[in-house]
Scaffold this motif. Structure first.
Motif, PDB file in Angstrom:
ATOM      1  N   LEU A 182       0.830  -1.206   0.000  1.00 59.29           N
ATOM      2  CA  LEU A 182       0.000   0.000   0.000  1.00 59.29           C
ATOM      3  C   LEU A 182       0.862   1.252   0.000  1.00 59.29           C
ATOM      4  O   LEU A 182       0.518   2.260  -0.642  1.00 59.29           O
ATOM      5  N   PHE A 183       1.975   1.232   0.712  1.00 57.83           N
ATOM      6  CA  PHE A 183       2.904   2.360   0.728  1.00 57.83           C
ATOM      7  C   PHE A 183       3.423   2.641  -0.677  1.00 57.83           C
ATOM      8  O   PHE A 183       3.492   3.795  -1.122  1.00 57.83           O
ATOM      9  N   LEU A 184       3.761   1.581  -1.393  1.00 55.77           N
ATOM     10  CA  LEU A 184       4.240   1.727  -2.761  1.00 55.77           C
ATOM     11  C   LEU A 184       3.147   2.276  -3.670  1.00 55.77           C
ATOM     12  O   LEU A 184       3.396   3.128  -4.531  1.00 55.77           O
ATOM     13  N   TYR A 185       1.932   1.811  -3.481  1.00 55.25           N
ATOM     14  CA  TYR A 185       0.807   2.288  -4.285  1.00 55.25           C
ATOM     15  C   TYR A 185       0.554   3.776  -4.039  1.00 55.25           C
ATOM     16  O   TYR A 185       0.276   4.538  -4.978  1.00 55.25           O
ATOM     17  N   CYS A 186       0.655   4.204  -2.788  1.00 54.42           N
ATOM     18  CA  CYS A 186       0.471   5.620  -2.473  1.00 54.42           C
ATOM     19  C   CYS A 186       1.500   6.483  -3.195  1.00 54.42           C
ATOM     20  O   CYS A 186       1.176   7.589  -3.662  1.00 54.42           O
ATOM     21  N   GLN A 187       2.710   5.998  -3.304  1.00 56.73           N
ATOM     22  CA  GLN A 187       3.728   6.768  -4.007  1.00 56.73           C
ATOM     23  C   GLN A 187       3.367   6.952  -5.476  1.00 56.73           C
ATOM     24  O   GLN A 187       3.552   8.033  -6.044  1.00 56.73           O
ATOM     25  N   GLY A 188       2.856   5.897  -6.101  1.00 48.83           N
ATOM     26  CA  GLY A 188       2.430   6.023  -7.481  1.00 48.83           C
ATOM     27  C   GLY A 188       1.289   7.010  -7.639  1.00 48.83           C
ATOM     28  O   GLY A 188       1.234   7.773  -8.617  1.00 48.83           O
ATOM     29  N   ARG A 189       0.363   7.035  -6.686  1.00 46.36           N
ATOM     30  CA  ARG A 189      -0.766   7.947  -6.769  1.00 46.36           C
ATOM     31  C   ARG A 189      -0.367   9.385  -6.441  1.00 46.36           C
ATOM     32  O   ARG A 189      -1.010  10.329  -6.918  1.00 46.36           O
ATOM     33  N   ILE A 190       0.664   9.563  -5.646  1.00 41.51           N
ATOM     34  CA  ILE A 190       1.161  10.921  -5.383  1.00 41.51           C
ATOM     35  C   ILE A 190       1.585  11.579  -6.682  1.00 41.51           C
ATOM     36  O   ILE A 190       1.238  12.736  -6.966  1.00 41.51           O
ATOM     37  N   LEU A 191       2.333  10.860  -7.486  1.00 43.20           N
ATOM     38  CA  LEU A 191       2.773  11.424  -8.764  1.00 43.20           C
ATOM     39  C   LEU A 191       1.590  11.668  -9.689  1.00 43.20           C
ATOM     40  O   LEU A 191       1.489  12.722 -10.323  1.00 43.20           O
ATOM     41  N   ARG A 192       0.692  10.724  -9.767  1.00 42.06           N
ATOM     42  CA  ARG A 192      -0.452  10.860 -10.667  1.00 42.06           C
ATOM     43  C   ARG A 192      -1.326  12.050 -10.289  1.00 42.06           C
ATOM     44  O   ARG A 192      -1.966  12.668 -11.148  1.00 42.06           O
ATOM     45  N   ALA A 193      -1.369  12.403  -9.009  1.00 41.12           N
ATOM     46  CA  ALA A 193      -2.200  13.519  -8.550  1.00 41.12           C
ATOM     47  C   ALA A 193      -1.579  14.880  -8.847  1.00 41.12           C
ATOM     48  O   ALA A 193      -2.241  15.905  -8.677  1.00 41.12           O
ATOM     49  N   SER A 194      -0.342  14.907  -9.308  1.00 41.08           N
ATOM     50  CA  SER A 194       0.332  16.182  -9.607  1.00 41.08           C
ATOM     51  C   SER A 194      -0.037  16.614 -11.018  1.00 41.08           C
ATOM     52  O   SER A 194       0.691  16.348 -11.980  1.00 41.08           O
ATOM     53  N   LYS A 195      -1.162  17.296 -11.149  1.00 39.02           N
ATOM     54  CA  LYS A 195      -1.725  17.600 -12.462  1.00 39.02           C
ATOM     55  C   LYS A 195      -0.904  18.587 -13.273  1.00 39.02           C
ATOM     56  O   LYS A 195      -1.031  18.635 -14.496  1.00 39.02           O
ATOM     57  N   GLY A 196      -0.091  19.387 -12.626  1.00 37.43           N
ATOM     58  CA  GLY A 196       0.673  20.384 -13.363  1.00 37.43           C
ATOM     59  C   GLY A 196       1.926  19.864 -14.028  1.00 37.43           C
ATOM     60  O   GLY A 196       2.581  20.597 -14.779  1.00 37.43           O
ATOM     61  N   ILE A 197       2.293  18.594 -13.772  1.00 43.25           N
ATOM     62  CA  ILE A 197       3.509  18.009 -14.341  1.00 43.25           C
ATOM     63  C   ILE A 197       3.096  16.891 -15.297  1.00 43.25           C
ATOM     64  O   ILE A 197       2.661  15.830 -14.840  1.00 43.25           O
ATOM     65  N   PRO A 198       3.213  17.083 -16.606  1.00 42.10           N
ATOM     66  CA  PRO A 198       2.765  16.047 -17.543  1.00 42.10           C
ATOM     67  C   PRO A 198       3.427  14.691 -17.333  1.00 42.10           C
ATOM     68  O   PRO A 198       2.784  13.656 -17.512  1.00 42.10           O
ATOM     69  N   ALA A 199       4.697  14.664 -16.955  1.00 44.85           N
ATOM     70  CA  ALA A 199       5.398  13.386 -16.769  1.00 44.85           C
ATOM     71  C   ALA A 199       4.936  12.660 -15.521  1.00 44.85           C
ATOM     72  O   ALA A 199       5.179  11.459 -15.389  1.00 44.85           O
ATOM     73  N   TRP A 200       4.281  13.358 -14.613  1.00 37.27           N
ATOM     74  CA  TRP A 200       3.796  12.742 -13.368  1.00 37.27           C
ATOM     75  C   TRP A 200       2.315  12.378 -13.440  1.00 37.27           C
ATOM     76  O   TRP A 200       1.900  11.359 -12.898  1.00 37.27           O
TER      77      TRP A 200
END
Length: 296
Positions: free
Chosen positions: A119-137
């Motif tokens: 779950l910790f690893l999954y949260c890290q992936g979702r942190i990046l996905r939630a950063s809408k201002g960075i296309p690569a994230w």
């Protein structure tokens, strides 16, 4: 409309934030792999402490990046909206479950710790996905990429620890081979989606700069070495050790590049400008409007 993006690098996260994704993700995955490998028993204390050491190092690095470090408790205030809050909350439970499971020799606690590591690893992936201002994230494909490389790093680190202790497991190496194949496919799909969505050219160039070492040295070569070990088990220690080291370092390089060098801020989206005077188009009338005008 023709989208254009700026080449401005985000300045909120630097190598310290990247360290959290690199070491913290590896540590969470290592807890999961250790729980799987030792079931129905528990891993030894050294493996548990190494795993928590990686998680703690990642969190320590991101703590150093906070502008006001002693206000770090504020990160726990928004569990309903923030994936960073959820990551921090999971990390507290992860530490408690792992330490308790190892010290008390309780398999159920270690199993819970393994799920928390995932779950910790999954949260890290979702942190990046939630950063809408960075296309690569914000690309949705970043989540399976972060998870696949984290799991590969966890399997690689556990294999390294077991090899040094003289207890290498062939099934764990087979699992690592599958995770490397998944990571390679996730990486290819991630790059395709970024290109299809017109990601900034500078971000694509940063990713291309690590594409060859990641694909060849971080995935293809470890897979070849592990296949050789499967055919000739006598070479387990040297070849498997090299394969695991390359797989782990490649994952760290990949995440470092995504967090730092490829993190370009989205610019303005402008339409295609045309020369000349604006033209006046006749109004568009609907059928019911025409009926009203004819009746009048």
């Amino acid at each position: 409309m023709q989208n254009t993006f700026g080449n401005t690098q985000q300045t909120q996260w630097d190598w310290r934030a990247a360290g959290n994704f690199m070491f913290g993700g590896s540590g969470g995955a290592l807890v999961l792999m250790a729980a799987i490998a030792s079931w129905p028993g528990v891993p030894n204390l050294v493996v548990g402490l190494v795993a928590l050491g990686f998680v703690g190092l990642g969190l320590f690095l991101v703590w150093l990046e906070i502008g006001r470090p002693w206000r770090f408790l504020h990160v726990f205030f928004h569990p309903q909206t923030s994936w960073m809050t959820r990551e921090a909350s999971v990390s507290v439970l992860l530490f408690a479950a792992t330490l308790s499971g190892v010290l008390l020799q309780t398999p159920a606690l270690l199993a819970a710790a393994g799920l928390l590591g995932f779950l910790f690893l999954y949260c890290q992936g979702r942190i990046l996905r939630a950063s809408k201002g960075i296309p690569a994230w914000r690309e949705p494909a970043v989540t399976p990429l972060i998870m696949s490389t984290g799991l590969a790093e966890g399997a690689g680190l556990l294999s390294i620890l077991l090899i040094f202790s003289g207890a290498g497991e062939m099934w764990l190496l087979y699992l690592l081979m599958g995770l490397l194949a998944w990571r390679l496919a996730s990486w290819s799909y991630y790059k395709q989606r970024l290109a299809a969505n017109n990601a900034p050219a500078a971000a694509l160039q940063a990713l291309d700069s690590v594409n060859r070492p990641h694909v060849i040295l971080g995935n293809a070569l470890p897979l070849l070495l592990l296949l050789t070990v499967a055919v000739m088990p006598d070479l387990l220690q040297p070849l498997a050790l090299l394969a695991c080291i390359l797989a782990t370092l490649s994952g760290w390089l990949l995440k470092f590049t995504i967090i730092t060098r490829a993190a370009k801020v989205q610019g303005y989206a402008l339409g295609k400008l045309q020369q000349g005077r604006p033209t006046i188009k006749p109004p568009v009338r609907r059928e019911k409007d025409r009926f009203v005008f004819d009746r009048d």
